[in-house]
Design a protein around this motif. Sequence first.
Motif, PDB file in Angstrom:
ATOM      1  N   GLY A   2      21.463  64.698  58.585  1.00 49.33           N
ATOM      2  CA  GLY A   2      22.173  64.028  59.671  1.00 49.33           C
ATOM      3  C   GLY A   2      21.256  63.695  60.831  1.00 49.33           C
ATOM      4  N   THR A 133      25.673  56.989  55.897  1.00 49.14           N
ATOM      5  CA  THR A 133      26.504  58.077  56.412  1.00 49.14           C
ATOM      6  C   THR A 133      27.842  58.110  55.688  1.00 49.14           C
ATOM      7  OG1 THR A 133      25.429  57.972  58.568  1.00 49.14           O
ATOM      8  CG2 THR A 133      27.602  59.001  58.494  1.00 49.14           C
ATOM      9  N   GLU A 134      28.441  56.947  55.483  1.00 50.13           N
ATOM     10  CA  GLU A 134      29.709  56.879  54.739  1.00 50.13           C
ATOM     11  C   GLU A 134      29.526  57.352  53.303  1.00 50.13           C
ATOM     12  OE1 GLU A 134      31.192  52.872  55.071  1.00 50.13           O
ATOM     13  OE2 GLU A 134      31.234  52.993  57.260  1.00 50.13           O
ATOM     14  N   VAL A 136      27.281  59.502  52.180  1.00 59.80           N
ATOM     15  CA  VAL A 136      27.112  60.961  52.209  1.00 59.80           C
ATOM     16  C   VAL A 136      28.471  61.630  52.374  1.00 59.80           C
ATOM     17  CG1 VAL A 136      26.224  62.884  53.613  1.00 59.80           C
ATOM     18  CG2 VAL A 136      24.726  60.971  53.010  1.00 59.80           C
ATOM     19  N   THR A 137      29.295  61.101  53.256  1.00 58.78           N
ATOM     20  CA  THR A 137      30.634  61.658  53.480  1.00 58.78           C
ATOM     21  C   THR A 137      31.454  61.620  52.198  1.00 58.78           C
ATOM     22  OG1 THR A 137      30.568  60.980  55.796  1.00 58.78           O
ATOM     23  CG2 THR A 137      32.740  61.441  54.860  1.00 58.78           C
ATOM     24  N   ARG A 138      31.436  60.478  51.519  1.00 58.56           N
ATOM     25  CA  ARG A 138      32.198  60.362  50.262  1.00 58.56           C
ATOM     26  C   ARG A 138      31.677  61.329  49.204  1.00 58.56           C
ATOM     27  NH1 ARG A 138      31.597  54.991  51.340  1.00 58.56           N
ATOM     28  NH2 ARG A 138      29.979  54.777  49.761  1.00 58.56           N
ATOM     29  N   ARG A 139      30.377  61.447  49.089  1.00 52.93           N
ATOM     30  CA  ARG A 139      29.783  62.253  48.019  1.00 52.93           C
ATOM     31  C   ARG A 139      29.915  63.755  48.265  1.00 52.93           C
ATOM     32  NH1 ARG A 139      26.274  61.008  43.773  1.00 52.93           N
ATOM     33  NH2 ARG A 139      25.067  62.784  43.035  1.00 52.93           N
ATOM     34  N   TYR A 140      29.694  64.189  49.492  1.00 54.52           N
ATOM     35  CA  TYR A 140      29.613  65.629  49.747  1.00 54.52           C
ATOM     36  C   TYR A 140      30.809  66.209  50.496  1.00 54.52           C
ATOM     37  CZ  TYR A 140      24.834  64.882  48.284  1.00 54.52           C
ATOM     38  OH  TYR A 140      23.719  64.535  47.572  1.00 54.52           O
ATOM     39  N   PHE A 141      31.606  65.363  51.152  1.00 56.26           N
ATOM     40  CA  PHE A 141      32.698  65.879  51.957  1.00 56.26           C
ATOM     41  C   PHE A 141      34.045  65.273  51.604  1.00 56.26           C
ATOM     42  CE2 PHE A 141      28.835  66.026  54.591  1.00 56.26           C
ATOM     43  CZ  PHE A 141      28.740  67.401  54.755  1.00 56.26           C
ATOM     44  N   ALA A 142      34.146  64.612  50.481  1.00 55.41           N
ATOM     45  CA  ALA A 142      35.381  63.906  50.106  1.00 55.41           C
ATOM     46  C   ALA A 142      36.573  64.840  50.011  1.00 55.41           C
ATOM     47  CB  ALA A 142      35.183  63.165  48.791  1.00 55.41           C
ATOM     48  N   ALA A 146      40.089  67.812  56.973  1.00 64.91           N
ATOM     49  CA  ALA A 146      39.679  67.533  58.346  1.00 64.91           C
ATOM     50  C   ALA A 146      40.131  68.647  59.269  1.00 64.91           C
ATOM     51  CB  ALA A 146      40.251  66.200  58.804  1.00 64.91           C
TER      52      ALA A 146
END
Length: 154
Positions: A2, A133-134, A136-142, A146
């Motif tokens: 990040g 960034t999007e 990474v969010t989809r791959r690791y934090f999907a 929240a």
Amino acid sequence: LGRCVERADMTSRLVATASLSAGSDAPWTTTLRACGAHEAFLRTYRGLETERGAAEFLMLDRLFPRSVVFSLNRAEQCLVNLESSDPRAGFQNEAQRLLGRMRAELEYRSLSELMTDLPTEMERLQRTCALATEAVTRRYFAGAEAMSWTGVTH
């Protein structure tokens, strides 16, 4: 990861702003200082401060930790470290593909070519950082739920 993506994004914004006041070296001094790069720049370029030199240092220097190329390269390494397997061909990780392509485009283009329309090039870099960034969010934090602030409970 990040920090590296954010650093590339913020440096590109500062470079774009400085490039809009072409013809004067003053914005570049301020930009170098804002990036924590002024002293390192003066040592590297032996005190010869030019618009072209400052832009090259902030964007393309492979050894300066706050340059765009250094940051993108480090972000790619972070993504490699996160992956469990090393593919023999291509990239399964969209963020790695995006960041790697942008880094390669910056590294292998001439500085003169980059300088002809620096604000547009920096805008492209900013879009790439946002897309990475999007990804990474989809791959690791999907699947992550929240978090929301509910206030202080006693």
